[in-house]
Write a protein that holds these residues in place. Structure first.
Motif, short mmCIF file in Angstrom:
data_model
loop_
_atom_site.label_atom_id
_atom_site.label_comp_id
_atom_site.label_asym_id
_atom_site.label_seq_id
_atom_site.Cartn_x
_atom_site.Cartn_y
_atom_site.Cartn_z
N THR A 1 -31.28 72.35 -5.92
CA THR A 1 -32.10 71.75 -4.86
C THR A 1 -32.77 70.48 -5.36
OG1 THR A 1 -32.50 73.91 -3.86
CG2 THR A 1 -34.00 72.15 -3.25
N ALA A 2 -33.29 70.51 -6.57
CA ALA A 2 -33.94 69.32 -7.14
C ALA A 2 -32.94 68.18 -7.29
CB ALA A 2 -34.57 69.66 -8.48
N ALA A 3 -31.75 68.48 -7.79
CA ALA A 3 -30.74 67.45 -8.01
C ALA A 3 -30.27 66.83 -6.70
CB ALA A 3 -29.56 68.03 -8.77
N VAL A 4 -30.02 67.65 -5.70
CA VAL A 4 -29.55 67.14 -4.41
C VAL A 4 -30.66 66.35 -3.72
CG1 VAL A 4 -28.77 67.82 -2.10
CG2 VAL A 4 -27.80 68.92 -4.11
N SER A 5 -31.89 66.83 -3.80
CA SER A 5 -33.01 66.11 -3.21
C SER A 5 -33.17 64.74 -3.85
CB SER A 5 -34.30 66.92 -3.36
OG SER A 5 -34.20 68.17 -2.71
N GLU A 6 -33.12 64.70 -5.16
CA GLU A 6 -33.26 63.43 -5.87
C GLU A 6 -32.10 62.49 -5.55
OE1 GLU A 6 -33.65 61.64 -10.40
OE2 GLU A 6 -33.85 63.79 -10.08
N ALA A 7 -30.88 63.00 -5.48
CA ALA A 7 -29.73 62.16 -5.16
C ALA A 7 -29.86 61.58 -3.75
CB ALA A 7 -28.45 62.98 -5.28
N ALA A 8 -30.35 62.38 -2.82
CA ALA A 8 -30.53 61.89 -1.45
C ALA A 8 -31.56 60.77 -1.41
CB ALA A 8 -30.95 63.04 -0.53
N ARG A 9 -32.67 60.95 -2.13
CA ARG A 9 -33.71 59.92 -2.16
C ARG A 9 -33.19 58.64 -2.82
NH1 ARG A 9 -38.76 61.08 0.17
NH2 ARG A 9 -38.92 58.91 -0.43
N LYS A 10 -32.46 58.79 -3.92
CA LYS A 10 -31.90 57.62 -4.61
C LYS A 10 -30.88 56.90 -3.74
CE LYS A 10 -32.68 58.88 -9.40
NZ LYS A 10 -32.06 59.22 -10.70
N ALA A 11 -30.21 57.64 -2.86
CA ALA A 11 -29.22 57.04 -1.96
C ALA A 11 -29.87 56.37 -0.75
CB ALA A 11 -28.23 58.12 -1.49
N GLY A 12 -31.21 56.47 -0.67
CA GLY A 12 -31.91 55.76 0.39
C GLY A 12 -32.45 56.63 1.52
N ALA A 13 -32.37 57.94 1.39
CA ALA A 13 -32.88 58.82 2.45
C ALA A 13 -34.39 58.67 2.56
CB ALA A 13 -32.52 60.28 2.15
N ASP A 14 -34.87 58.50 3.78
CA ASP A 14 -36.31 58.43 4.01
C ASP A 14 -36.93 59.82 3.99
OD1 ASP A 14 -36.40 55.64 4.32
OD2 ASP A 14 -35.82 55.82 6.42
#
Length: 55
Positions: free
Chosen positions: A2-15
């Motif tokens: 969950t932490a890895a996917v959340s961080e990847a989403a944020r780094k990809a520009g997810a608001d």
């Protein structure tokens, strides 16, 4: 995970990153709070198909 996917989403520009969880599970909810998630709403799912179970 969950932490890895959340961080990847944020780094990809997810608001926003949204996570649905079981409010009755204090262990997972404590982890999600440590990751930065916060409660927003509770949902109930009703099935009127005659099965008799309420989820």
């Amino acid at each position: 995970m969950t932490a890895a996917v959340s961080e990847a989403a944020r780094k990809a520009g997810a608001d926003e990153v949204v996570l649905f969880t079981d409010v009755a599970n204090p262990t997972s909810n404590a982890l999600y709070r440590r990751l930065g998630y916060r409660p927003m709403a509770e949902f109930v799912s009703l099935d009127f198909g005659g099965g008799g179970d309420i989820a």
